[in-house]
Design an enzyme around this catalytic site. Structure first.
Site, mmCIF file in Angstrom:
data_model
loop_
_atom_site.group_PDB
_atom_site.id
_atom_site.type_symbol
_atom_site.label_atom_id
_atom_site.label_comp_id
_atom_site.label_asym_id
_atom_site.label_seq_id
_atom_site.Cartn_x
_atom_site.Cartn_y
_atom_site.Cartn_z
ATOM 1 N N ASP A 47 0.670 -1.112 -0.156
ATOM 2 C CA ASP A 47 0.129 -0.123 -0.055
ATOM 3 C C ASP A 47 0.795 1.382 0.152
ATOM 4 O O ASP A 47 1.826 1.337 0.656
ATOM 5 C CB ASP A 47 -0.978 0.223 1.297
ATOM 6 C CG ASP A 47 -1.486 -1.224 1.703
ATOM 7 O OD1 ASP A 47 -1.415 -2.098 0.822
ATOM 8 O OD2 ASP A 47 -2.177 -1.153 2.759
ATOM 9 N N GLU A 229 -10.623 -2.399 4.405
ATOM 10 C CA GLU A 229 -9.096 -1.948 4.579
ATOM 11 C C GLU A 229 -8.968 -0.278 4.331
ATOM 12 O O GLU A 229 -9.669 0.003 3.275
ATOM 13 C CB GLU A 229 -8.187 -2.796 4.116
ATOM 14 C CG GLU A 229 -8.237 -4.145 4.721
ATOM 15 C CD GLU A 229 -6.927 -5.085 4.244
ATOM 16 O OE1 GLU A 229 -6.630 -5.769 4.978
ATOM 17 O OE2 GLU A 229 -6.731 -4.961 3.019
HETATM 18 C C1 FRU Z 1 -3.847 -3.711 2.690
HETATM 19 C C2 FRU Z 1 -3.118 -4.081 3.986
HETATM 20 C C3 FRU Z 1 -3.543 -3.093 5.028
HETATM 21 C C4 FRU Z 1 -2.366 -3.294 6.286
HETATM 22 C C5 FRU Z 1 -1.331 -3.477 5.059
HETATM 23 C C6 FRU Z 1 -0.227 -4.652 5.706
HETATM 24 O O1 FRU Z 1 -3.050 -4.083 1.578
HETATM 25 O O2 FRU Z 1 -3.689 -5.454 4.396
HETATM 26 O O3 FRU Z 1 -4.664 -3.262 5.688
HETATM 27 O O4 FRU Z 1 -2.305 -2.172 6.903
HETATM 28 O O5 FRU Z 1 -1.755 -4.122 3.913
HETATM 29 O O6 FRU Z 1 0.813 -4.669 5.051
#
Ligand code: FRU
Length: 505
Positions: A47, A229
């Protein structure tokens, strides 16, 4: 003697500069390496995080594992740009600590020093992120995700974690993460939009340190095929009306399988989000835009950027040195179609600076037409076209190895599509070789389409951004042949092919 010494140092400096330049060139020009998208020099990225504009610099932090090219203990990697086009990777900004891995989050410019972190008149940048405690997770606890903060007084170069972390404690919800914070005028407070399993929870704070729960949204609304998320909350202007957009990324449960970005439109009064319509809307219908959110502190502009992959196969795509890139930055807008607000996405205008016309054509009867068949065309490039009517057409991008990516519009279903079934390597995941579709929302009597094609990705923006799709693919050679077909005999009123200059040169 002194002169020889100087000469020696100058030569040494020149040699090391040259070596570094050669190193960068080699690094950014491997097979499949995106040329106009940010990707880390090496290792794993997911992300985008903490995107904030400050003192002329666009910051892009990102979920990063410097130890391998698969997901692992999360850090915040860092890249900067002054123009949203050319990126420079910076040293890692945040390392895991005793509270856990550094999961996704956001960053704000605390102009009024509400946090008190500012010193000597220096405005603090404050990062708000999730501390993910794997030991707690392994022990079967539910409260292993908590929200923490860190600040920087040198425009993002160095960071100090707050001694009072965590600032939002988990009440016992296993998925409790990805805080997106913004200043809210109505509340006169900071608002944190937090993904809490199957809903969004809003918190408020006067100082970024003390948070109070305000409300929840979405338990039974929108898509729920996976966990919620990476949310975002911001207003867009619709002819003087403020329309609030709540972005909620979801994994899995996307329209084309796996991860995707849905959104709601409505009103946020400083405490509660009230939707103005309850249909499920997607910001990008393709398989490969996820965890997308917007930059903070960009004034009226809302600039969005996502991770160009999908959790279904992100860890096994055939780029071994690095894994994943971001999408291009996109300018968000809002339109009303059939009495419904829809968010539009378009490539940011800054990309024009690296876009140079290659072929311009008008009134092409596109029954069976070859746009480019020369080897002069190299990726990345941009293809823009406008049709005379809403009719079937397909564009085939192919290469000398006979691989092809097919993109088009199907009138019977009123859908755009991207077919990557024959676009290259796909053995890493069975479901990868697929044709994905997206609805057409526009009602006007002609289609406009913009396609941005990089070494291993396509981004489609149809009808001034009302329909957006992103897909990655892994061809043996670059796709430098373009052929348009239309059984309905569409006329391309205009067609422009432009080459785009690599941002790594
Ligand atoms: C989304 C996610 C988020 C988390 C991160 C962990 O892709 O699962 O919810 O903070 O990636 O790397």
């Amino acid at each position: 003697m002194q002169q020889i010494k100087y000469l020696f140092f100058i030569l040494l400096f020149a040699a090391s500069t040259l070596a570094k330049a050669q190193d960068d060139t080699a690094v950014y020009h491997e097979q499949y390496r995106p040329q106009i998208h940010f990707s880390p020099k090496a290792h794993w990225m997911n992300d985008p995080n903490g995107m904030v504009y400050n003192e002329g610099v666009y910051h892009l932090f990102f979920q990063y594992y410097p130890g391998a090219s698969v997901w692992g203990p999360m850090h915040w990697g860092h890249a900067t740009s002054t123009n949203l086009v050319h990126w420079q990777e910076q040293p890692i900004a945040l390392y895991p600590d005793s509270l856990g891995f550094i999961f996704s989050g956001s960053a704000v410019v605390d102009k009024n020093n509400t946090s008190g972190f500012g010193k000597g008149g220096k405005v603090p940048l404050v990062a708000i992120y999730t501390s993910h405690d794997t030991a707690g997770e392994r022990a079967g606890r539910n409260d292993y995700e908590n929200q923490s903060i860190a600040y920087s007084l040198d425009n993002g170069k160095t960071w100090t974690k707050y001694s009072g972390n965590p600032v939002v404690k988990n009440p016992g919800i296993r998925d409790f993460r990805d805080p997106k914070v913004s200043w809210n005028e109505a509340a006169n407070k900071w608002i944190m939009t937090l993904a809490t399993k199957d809903r969004i929870t809003f918190f408020s704070s006067p100082d970024l340190k003390n948070w109070t729960k305000e409300s929840e949204f979405g338990e039974k609304l929108g898509a729920h095929g996976g966990v919620w998320e990476c949310p975002d909350l911001f207003p867009l202007d619709y002819n003087g009306q403020k329309v609030w957009v709540l972005i909620v990324n979801i994994n899995p449960g996307g329209p084309n399988g796996g991860s995707a970005t849905q959104y709601f439109t409505g009103n946020f009064d400083g405490h509660t989000f009230t939707p103005d319509d309850t249909t499920t809307k997607w910001l990008d219908y393709g398989p490969d835009e996820y965890a997308g959110i917007t930059w903070s502190n960009t004034g009226e502009r809302k600039i969005f950027l996502g991770w160009m992959s999908n959790w279904e196969y992100a860890n096994v795509v055939p780029t071994e040195k690095w894994r994943s890139a971001t999408t291009i930055p996109r300018e968000l807008g809002i339109k009303k179609i059939n009495n419904q607000f829809l968010v539009t996405s378009q490539p940011v205008k800054e990309l024009n600076s690296i876009t140079k016309p290659f072929t311009t054509l008008t009134n092409v009867k596109a029954t069976d037409y070859t746009v480019a068949s020369t080897t002069k065309l190299t990726t990345p490039y941009k293809l823009s076209l406008t049709t005379d009517a809403v009719k079937d057409f397909s564009i085939t991008f192919s290469n000398k190895s006979g691989e092809q990516l097919v993109i088009g519009f199907d009138k019977a279903t009123n859908q755009y599509y991207i077919d990557r079934t024959k676009a290259g390597e796909s053995s890493f995941k069975q479901s990868f070789a697929a044709k994905t579709v997206a609805p057409r929302f526009a009602q006007k009597a002609s289609i406009d389409l913009v396609l941005i094609i990089d070494a291993a990705s396509v981004e489609l923006f149809a009808d001034s951004g009302l329909t957006t799709m992103t897909a990655i693919f892994f061809p043996e050679d670059l796709l430098n042949q373009i052929h348009v077909q239309s059984t309905g005999g569409v006329v391309l009123k205009s067609l422009q092919l432009s080459s785009m200059q690599s941002i790594w040169k």
